[in-house]
Design an enzyme around this catalytic site. Structure first.
Site, PDB file in Angstrom:
ATOM      1  CD  GLU A 122     -98.939 -47.921   6.916  1.00 46.23           C
ATOM      2  OE1 GLU A 122    -100.102 -47.509   6.947  1.00 46.23           O
ATOM      3  OE2 GLU A 122     -97.942 -47.209   7.115  1.00 46.23           O
TER       4      GLU A 122
HETATM    5  C1  FAD Z   1     -90.003 -53.157   9.241  1.00 42.63           C
HETATM    6  C2  FAD Z   1     -91.283 -53.042   9.993  1.00 42.63           C
HETATM    7  C3  FAD Z   1     -91.772 -51.790  10.339  1.00 42.63           C
HETATM    8  C4  FAD Z   1     -92.949 -51.679  11.077  1.00 42.63           C
HETATM    9  N1  FAD Z   1     -93.367 -50.445  11.497  1.00 42.63           N
HETATM   10  C5  FAD Z   1     -94.392 -50.354  12.389  1.00 42.63           C
HETATM   11  C6  FAD Z   1     -94.723 -49.103  12.994  1.00 42.63           C
HETATM   12  O1  FAD Z   1     -94.134 -48.068  12.692  1.00 42.63           O
HETATM   13  N2  FAD Z   1     -95.708 -49.095  13.916  1.00 42.63           N
HETATM   14  C7  FAD Z   1     -96.403 -50.211  14.271  1.00 42.63           C
HETATM   15  O2  FAD Z   1     -97.282 -50.119  15.115  1.00 42.63           O
HETATM   16  N3  FAD Z   1     -96.114 -51.409  13.713  1.00 42.63           N
HETATM   17  C8  FAD Z   1     -95.132 -51.508  12.783  1.00 42.63           C
HETATM   18  N4  FAD Z   1     -94.815 -52.721  12.226  1.00 42.63           N
HETATM   19  C9  FAD Z   1     -95.560 -53.911  12.621  1.00 42.63           C
HETATM   20  C10 FAD Z   1     -96.472 -54.437  11.541  1.00 42.63           C
HETATM   21  O3  FAD Z   1     -97.568 -53.581  11.396  1.00 42.63           O
HETATM   22  C11 FAD Z   1     -96.858 -55.876  11.910  1.00 42.63           C
HETATM   23  O4  FAD Z   1     -95.718 -56.674  11.710  1.00 42.63           O
HETATM   24  C12 FAD Z   1     -98.027 -56.381  11.105  1.00 42.63           C
HETATM   25  O5  FAD Z   1     -99.199 -55.718  11.478  1.00 42.63           O
HETATM   26  C13 FAD Z   1     -98.237 -57.887  11.247  1.00 42.63           C
HETATM   27  O6  FAD Z   1     -98.262 -58.264  12.579  1.00 42.63           O
HETATM   28  P1  FAD Z   1     -97.334 -59.478  13.091  1.00 42.63           P
HETATM   29  O7  FAD Z   1     -95.965 -59.215  12.620  1.00 42.63           O
HETATM   30  O8  FAD Z   1     -97.572 -59.633  14.531  1.00 42.63           O
HETATM   31  O9  FAD Z   1     -97.873 -60.722  12.298  1.00 42.63           O
HETATM   32  P2  FAD Z   1     -99.127 -61.631  12.699  1.00 42.63           P
HETATM   33  O10 FAD Z   1    -100.267 -60.771  13.071  1.00 42.63           O
HETATM   34  O11 FAD Z   1     -98.685 -62.659  13.665  1.00 42.63           O
HETATM   35  O12 FAD Z   1     -99.427 -62.326  11.311  1.00 42.63           O
HETATM   36  C14 FAD Z   1     -98.671 -63.420  10.801  1.00 42.63           C
HETATM   37  C15 FAD Z   1     -99.388 -63.978   9.579  1.00 42.63           C
HETATM   38  O13 FAD Z   1    -100.692 -64.424   9.939  1.00 42.63           O
HETATM   39  C16 FAD Z   1    -101.669 -63.773   9.176  1.00 42.63           C
HETATM   40  N5  FAD Z   1    -102.844 -63.507   9.989  1.00 42.63           N
HETATM   41  C17 FAD Z   1    -102.938 -62.897  11.185  1.00 42.63           C
HETATM   42  N6  FAD Z   1    -104.209 -62.801  11.579  1.00 42.63           N
HETATM   43  C18 FAD Z   1    -104.953 -63.364  10.595  1.00 42.63           C
HETATM   44  C19 FAD Z   1    -106.341 -63.554  10.395  1.00 42.63           C
HETATM   45  N7  FAD Z   1    -107.273 -63.115  11.259  1.00 42.63           N
HETATM   46  N8  FAD Z   1    -106.744 -64.158   9.267  1.00 42.63           N
HETATM   47  C20 FAD Z   1    -105.859 -64.593   8.349  1.00 42.63           C
HETATM   48  N9  FAD Z   1    -104.531 -64.443   8.480  1.00 42.63           N
HETATM   49  C21 FAD Z   1    -104.081 -63.815   9.591  1.00 42.63           C
HETATM   50  C22 FAD Z   1    -101.030 -62.470   8.711  1.00 42.63           C
HETATM   51  O14 FAD Z   1    -101.644 -61.964   7.536  1.00 42.63           O
HETATM   52  C23 FAD Z   1     -99.596 -62.925   8.482  1.00 42.63           C
HETATM   53  O15 FAD Z   1     -99.488 -63.524   7.226  1.00 42.63           O
HETATM   54  C24 FAD Z   1     -93.667 -52.844  11.438  1.00 42.63           C
HETATM   55  C25 FAD Z   1     -93.187 -54.100  11.059  1.00 42.63           C
HETATM   56  C26 FAD Z   1     -92.003 -54.215  10.368  1.00 42.63           C
HETATM   57  C27 FAD Z   1     -91.499 -55.582  10.040  1.00 42.63           C
END
Ligand code: FAD
Length: 598
Positions: free
Chosen positions: A406
């Site tokens: 979220e």
């Molecule tokens: C169990 C689970 C359930 C989920 N359910 C859903 C769902 O129902 N629907 C859905 O659409 N998604 C879902 N997600 C996805 C979730 O929303 C994403 O994992 C989340 O938004 C983070 O994206 P990412 O994993 O690609 O991490 P990334 O975006 O790659 O981030 C990795 C790290 O980098 C940091 N970061 C990224 N960009 C920046 C920035 N601009 N500035 C500073 N730091 C930054 C982040 O804060 C994080 O610490 C789920 C994930 C999990 C693990």
């Protein structure tokens, strides 16, 4: 269920940083109506009777069990809260929805599955669906006949959701959308019937579509192996020339980001409420265990360091609860006040946007408080806390995801400050005049302002000073970096931390004042919790402001600003050890969170 009008002064989102409100202006758990309490009781009973006994099977991912459980929740009316009555839902008011979310936290995997279906999987259709889409899907989503999910993330596009590579093109005959691409991490994806999917039309215009299970070319993938919330379903989705009826476009082409981000606003607020419920549950478990276990001839709960943990868990939970119910009250008051929008749904959407800052705060502080509480719970259980036969090990694993989905807490911290700055620049909230007035005050030197008197006088004074510290630090940062401030992420995060602590301080204080006006405060009561929280928060705020100012100014200017900061942050020392012990004693006396419904 009809909405309950809330008597409350309307304030703009984020305006708490510069306005003063009275205790009567905040909604607190003591103000819950009988109907709202009843919803909590129904949810509590459902979790105790239907969910908890199934945990071992749910954790093992027994085929079809979570879907069955959601459908059962639908039968007793626990799925249709966000759906208006005319589409078969219960149209719950925001406060009831908050109570419901909190009470479903008894098993995190169920809470997450519920949120993915009844929250983010439903809201896009409620707020952005056509009449036909609403009539077709919402009544069945309300009963659980259809289960839904929200599909935004992709393997290479999480936080940066608009970097989506999933494409939609119109078929040559114009009757269908053809979707290609992949989604990742979709909660409920393994069993859902309705998928709210985001994709770019012609690879450019970010848009939203309703995709049904069984659509040719669409396949949900295998369950992911997760650290926590193992009872929930999380899968990737594959679209290989998936053929979707043209009328399944949700909202307008190129406006998918409006659907996605407004939905997340609502989801973030509820996530805070789920975390609040979780924190209360681990506190109760920790209290009981600390009485049963002995060491050195004493019960664990008789050691100061264990009391400090129980007390602090309760104090932080109190702060989160105060903020969340205050925000729910503000949202509900605004939704039920006649506004310029003719359409009630549109008005609700505008209100949710108005309080997007408070929603992000709910998400960040809720998830970090729960993480703190589960960590301390494991510590109280000692080695047994590390064992899967004891409930806190699972709670510890389950909690971790809340800081990631979220919108990660990093992204939400950035958003809090970005949204505030936008509101300041466009004059929605008069932050700039307030910062200028503070500048004049600083130049004029120390004044003999009227100081608050009576109970909580020191806390009242400290709160007012904390708001000034925000203006001081934010003003200096904006002056130095202007439009480039967003690139100074560490400074932005420090400002966001101040904002969140100010909201928590004020919400805790006003609630304590409101409750002490109607009932005598016993030792360990809300007043102790608020006092301890505020005393610690002002120290944190001073530190964050010092870090930010040191990155913004140098030389004499920095010396002057730090002197002003020290003056603002000065506060009378109080014995927070004694306060924490008293709150811990209140926890131990009831074996649970001691401020429930107060
Ligand atoms: C169990 C689970 C359930 C989920 N359910 C859903 C769902 O129902 N629907 C859905 O659409 N998604 C879902 N997600 C996805 C979730 O929303 C994403 O994992 C989340 O938004 C983070 O994206 P990412 O994993 O690609 O991490 P990334 O975006 O790659 O981030 C990795 C790290 O980098 C940091 N970061 C990224 N960009 C920046 C920035 N601009 N500035 C500073 N730091 C930054 C982040 O804060 C994080 O610490 C789920 C994930 C999990 C693990």
């Amino acid at each position: 269920m009809a909405t309950t009008p809330v008597s409350q002064a309307l304030t703009r989102g984020g305006a708490f940083l510069i306005t003063a409100i009275s205790p009567d202006d905040v909604f607190t758990p003591a103000d819950l109506s009988d109907d709202q309490r009843l919803i909590g009781q129904t949810a509590d009973e459902f979790v105790a009777k239907e969910v908890l006994p199934l945990i071992p099977d749910l954790e093992q991912h027994k085929e079809g069990l979570m879907a069955q459980l959601l459908k059962k929740a639908g039968e007793v009316g626990l799925l249709g809260g966000t759906i208006p009555e005319e589409y078969g839902g219960s149209g719950l008011d925001k406060i009831s929805a908050t109570v419901l979310a909190e009470k479903l936290a008894g098993y995190a995997s169920f809470a997450v599955s519920h949120g993915a279906h009844a929250g983010i999987g439903t809201i896009p259709i409620v707020y952005f669906g056509t009449e036909e889409q609403k009539k077709k899907y919402l009544p069945k989503i309300a009963t659980g006949e259809l289960l839904s999910c929200y599909c935004l993330s992709e393997p290479q596009a999480g936080s940066d959701a608009l970097a989506s590579r999933t494409r939609a093109v119109l078929s040559p005959d114009g009757k269908h959308w053809i979707l290609n691409g992949q989604k990742m991490w979709i909660t409920n994806g393994g069993f859902a019937d309705v998928y709210v999917v985001f994709a770019k039309v012609d690879g450019e215009k970010f848009s939203c579509f309703i995709v049904e299970r069984g659509t040719p070319g669409f396949t949900p993938g295998a369950e992911e192996k997760k650290m926590g919330i193992r009872g929930s379903s999380t899968v990737p989705l594959f679209f290989d020339n998936a053929v979707i009826p043209r009328e399944n476009l949700l909202h307008e082409i190129g406006r998918g980001h409006i659907v996605a981000f407004n939905t997340l606003n609502v989801g973030r607020f509820s996530l805070g409420a789920y975390c609040l419920g979780g924190a209360k549950n681990v506190l109760a478990a920790s209290s009981k265990y600390s009485k049963e276990r002995t060491a050195f001839g004493k019960r664990l709960c008789d050691f100061g360091l264990i009391k400090a943990k129980l007390g602090e868990m309760a104090i932080r939970t109190y702060a989160v609860e105060s903020m969340i119910y205050r925000s729910a009250g503000m949202i509900e008051a605004a939704v039920s006040t006649p506004g310029p929008a003719v359409d009630k749904t549109l008005q609700a959407m505008q209100v949710l946007e108005e309080y997007a800052i408070e929603s992000s705060i709910s998400k960040v502080v809720g998830s970090e408080t729960l993480d703190f509480c589960v960590d301390e719970a494991v510590q109280i259980f000692g080695g047994y806390g590390f064992h899967e036969d004891y409930p806190v090990a699972r709670a510890y694993r389950d909690s971790r995801i809340n800081r990631i989905f979220e919108g990660t807490n990093e992204i939400n911290r950035m958003l809090i400050v970005q949204m505030l700055m936008k509101r300041a620049m466009t004059g929605v909230i008069p932050l700039i005049p307030a910062a200028m007035k503070l500048g004049e005050e600083v130049l004029a030197g120390p004044s003999f302002e009227e100081t608050p008197s009576g109970a909580f006088a020191e806390e009242e004074r400290v709160l007012a000073q904390a708001k000034k510290i925000f203006l001081l630090a934010a003003g200096a940062a904006v002056q130095r970096f202007r439009e480039q401030l967003a690139e100074q992420q560490e400074i932005v995060a420090a400002l966001a931390n101040i904002v969140m602590d100010v909201y928590a301080m004020e919400s805790s204080l006003r609630r304590a004042q409101k409750s002490s006006a109607t009932r005598a405060q016993a030792p360990g009561g809300a007043g102790d919790a608020a006092q301890a929280f505020i005393s610690d928060a002002i120290d944190r705020i001073e530190k964050e402001a010092r870090t930010a100012l040191a990155a913004v100014a140098e030389g004499d200017a920095l010396t002057t600003q730090l002197a002003v900061l020290r003056r603002f942050a000065k506060h009378a020392p109080i014995d927070t050890i004694a306060l924490r012990r008293r709150v811990a004693d209140a926890v131990l006396a009831q074996d649970r969170y001691p401020f429930e419904g107060r």
